[in-house]
Design an enzyme around this catalytic site. Structure first.
Site, PDB file in Angstrom:
ATOM      1  N   LYS A  35       0.830  -1.202   0.000  1.00  0.00           N
ATOM      2  CA  LYS A  35       0.000   0.000   0.000  1.00  0.00           C
ATOM      3  C   LYS A  35       0.868   1.257   0.000  1.00  0.00           C
ATOM      4  O   LYS A  35       1.886   1.320   0.703  1.00  0.00           O
ATOM      5  CB  LYS A  35      -0.904  -0.032   1.240  1.00  0.00           C
ATOM      6  CG  LYS A  35      -1.935   1.088   1.352  1.00  0.00           C
ATOM      7  CD  LYS A  35      -2.810   0.831   2.577  1.00  0.00           C
ATOM      8  CE  LYS A  35      -3.919   1.855   2.722  1.00  0.00           C
ATOM      9  NZ  LYS A  35      -4.806   1.536   3.877  1.00  0.00           N
ATOM     10  N   SER A 112      -9.524   1.181   2.727  1.00  0.00           N
ATOM     11  CA  SER A 112      -8.713   1.989   1.833  1.00  0.00           C
ATOM     12  C   SER A 112      -7.594   1.215   1.150  1.00  0.00           C
ATOM     13  O   SER A 112      -6.929   1.741   0.246  1.00  0.00           O
ATOM     14  CB  SER A 112      -8.101   3.161   2.620  1.00  0.00           C
ATOM     15  OG  SER A 112      -7.217   2.704   3.630  1.00  0.00           O
ATOM     16  N   SER A 136      -9.944  -1.092   6.822  1.00  0.00           N
ATOM     17  CA  SER A 136      -9.276  -0.933   5.532  1.00  0.00           C
ATOM     18  C   SER A 136      -8.530  -2.153   5.025  1.00  0.00           C
ATOM     19  O   SER A 136      -8.081  -2.163   3.881  1.00  0.00           O
ATOM     20  CB  SER A 136      -8.331   0.273   5.585  1.00  0.00           C
ATOM     21  OG  SER A 136      -9.072   1.468   5.694  1.00  0.00           O
TER      22      SER A 136
END
Length: 398
Positions: A35, A112, A136
């Site tokens: 990420k 996310s 997330s």
């Protein structure tokens, strides 16, 4: 702001080349997508915001998570798209687009950690690294048909990672197969483990009541199919006053801390913020010290209550998400309702600082559905072992 059309799992400012890890180790031969909140030496970290990216130089050193993965033999093959400043659970990014959900065409991947989930679900990588504040890792893992873990708060070293709301932030990871998923645990988990076998499973009826009826029915069918790998289950409930007091306290604490982390940058740089994120940042700016103090008090009481139920040896069983992934063209009003429903479920582990495992158990209308197990503080390893034990029973549900 024009709608972005870029739909790759990876950011346009991706690595020039993969970063190869040690020649041997427990993750040797495995590829990892990371990420875009974790520093990789020589690369810039964007956190889903082109303006943040432009304002910061390349990282001088690897984040602790990245360094551990490389030392274990993994190859870092790319940096993935995430929601802007991690402030969403949908996976839509107004600047980089919405990474495709390979397991549910036309639907959001969840956020996310959207690009990480997209990459793992498509087979582009073996392991995908994300983070989890309000869901997330858990939500994108569920929506993309993956195994995912939100660890106990504090068990993953977040040095060199962008923060969101430190009271809730944890690292986390996803994988398509349970063996690879389990192998990451000893590499990333630090701190204090509480290695106790699972001897009690409480099915949270109040959490199941938050889910769509077809989701709840499928998950109860899955629990029955998994009976050989579970202790006897008992019905129960977790939120004595309903979920909204916890959800609202979570929202206020999160808002207060997000603004403490990013408020100065937003006020001084006036970055372009996408829809939804812009509104949530505006709310964050209004959270007073008094409101935050009351919310922190609710958090402390909730953590004590939830921890009292999730004692060592006990897991809490619940839907990971209340519904299947929303369509990519869902309305803003619909997505806000979705966010509220999701947070009623994800706030449990978040408020308690507890680990939560999500496993893929079946599909509704061709869309993956995840079942979750919340463990006790330090019970992460037991949840990883549970994921492996449950795998043979996954094909028993539709």
């Amino acid at each position: 702001m024009p709608t972005a059309t870029f739909r790759s799992a990876f950011v346009p400012h991706d690595l020039d080349a993969p970063v190869t890890g040690a020649p041997a180790g427990p993750l040797a031969g495995l590829t990892v997508a990371v990420k875009d909140m974790y520093d990789i030496a020589g690369a810039r970290t964007g956190g889903g915001s082109p303006d943040w990216l432009a304002a910061h130089p390349p990282a001088a050193t690897h984040a602790a998570v990245v360094a551990k993965l490389l030392a274990a033999g993994a190859t870092i093959m790319g940096k993935t798209v995430c929601d802007e400043f991690f402030f969403s659970v949908t996976g839509a990014n107004a600047h980089y687009g919405t990474p495709v959900n390979p397991r549910a065409a036309g639907r959001m991947p969840g956020g996310s950690s959207a690009g990480s989930a997209s990459a793992a679900a498509s087979g582009t990588c073996d392991v995908a690294i994300g983070s989890d504040t309000g869901g997330s890792v858990r939500i994108p893992a569920a929506f993309c048909g993956l195994y995912g873990l939100r660890p106990t708060h504090g068990r993953i070293d977040m040095t060199g990672a962008m923060a969101m709301a430190p009271s809730f932030d944890v690292g986390g990871w996803m994988a398509a197969t349970p063996g690879v998923f389990r192998a990451v645990g000893p590499v990333l988990l630090g701190g204090r483990a509480v290695p106790t076998g699972i001897d009690k499973a409480i099915v949270l009826d109040d959490a199941f009541a938050e889910a769509d009826p077809d989701i709840a029915a499928l998950l109860r069918q899955a629990i029955a199919a998994m009976a050989p790998a579970l202790p006897p289950t008992t019905p129960g409930a977790i939120a004595p006053d309903g979920f909204d007091p916890w959800r609202e306290a979570f929202r206020i604490v999160q808002g207060r801390e997000v603004w403490q982390v990013y408020g100065g940058f937003i006020e001084s740089r006036q970055p372009r913020l996408g829809p939804g994120v812009r509104d949530r940042m505006a709310f964050a700016a209004t959270v007073s010290e008094e409101d935050a103090a009351e919310a922190y008090a609710v958090k402390r009481r909730a953590a004590e209550w939830i921890g009292g139920v999730a004692q060592p040896g006990t897991v809490l069983v619940l839907p990971t998400a209340p519904c299947i992934a929303p369509m990519t063209d869902a309305s803003g009003e619909g997505l806000e309702s979705f966010r509220v429903r999701v947070m009623r479920l994800t706030c449990i582990a978040g408020m308690g600082g507890l680990p939560q495992l999500t496993v893929p158990v079946g599909t509704i209308a061709g869309c993956p559905v995840g079942l979750s197990f919340i463990g006790w503080a330090g019970g992460d390893e037991a949840l990883l072992d549970l994921a492996v034990r449950l795998a043979p029973f996954m094909g028993a549900v539709g």
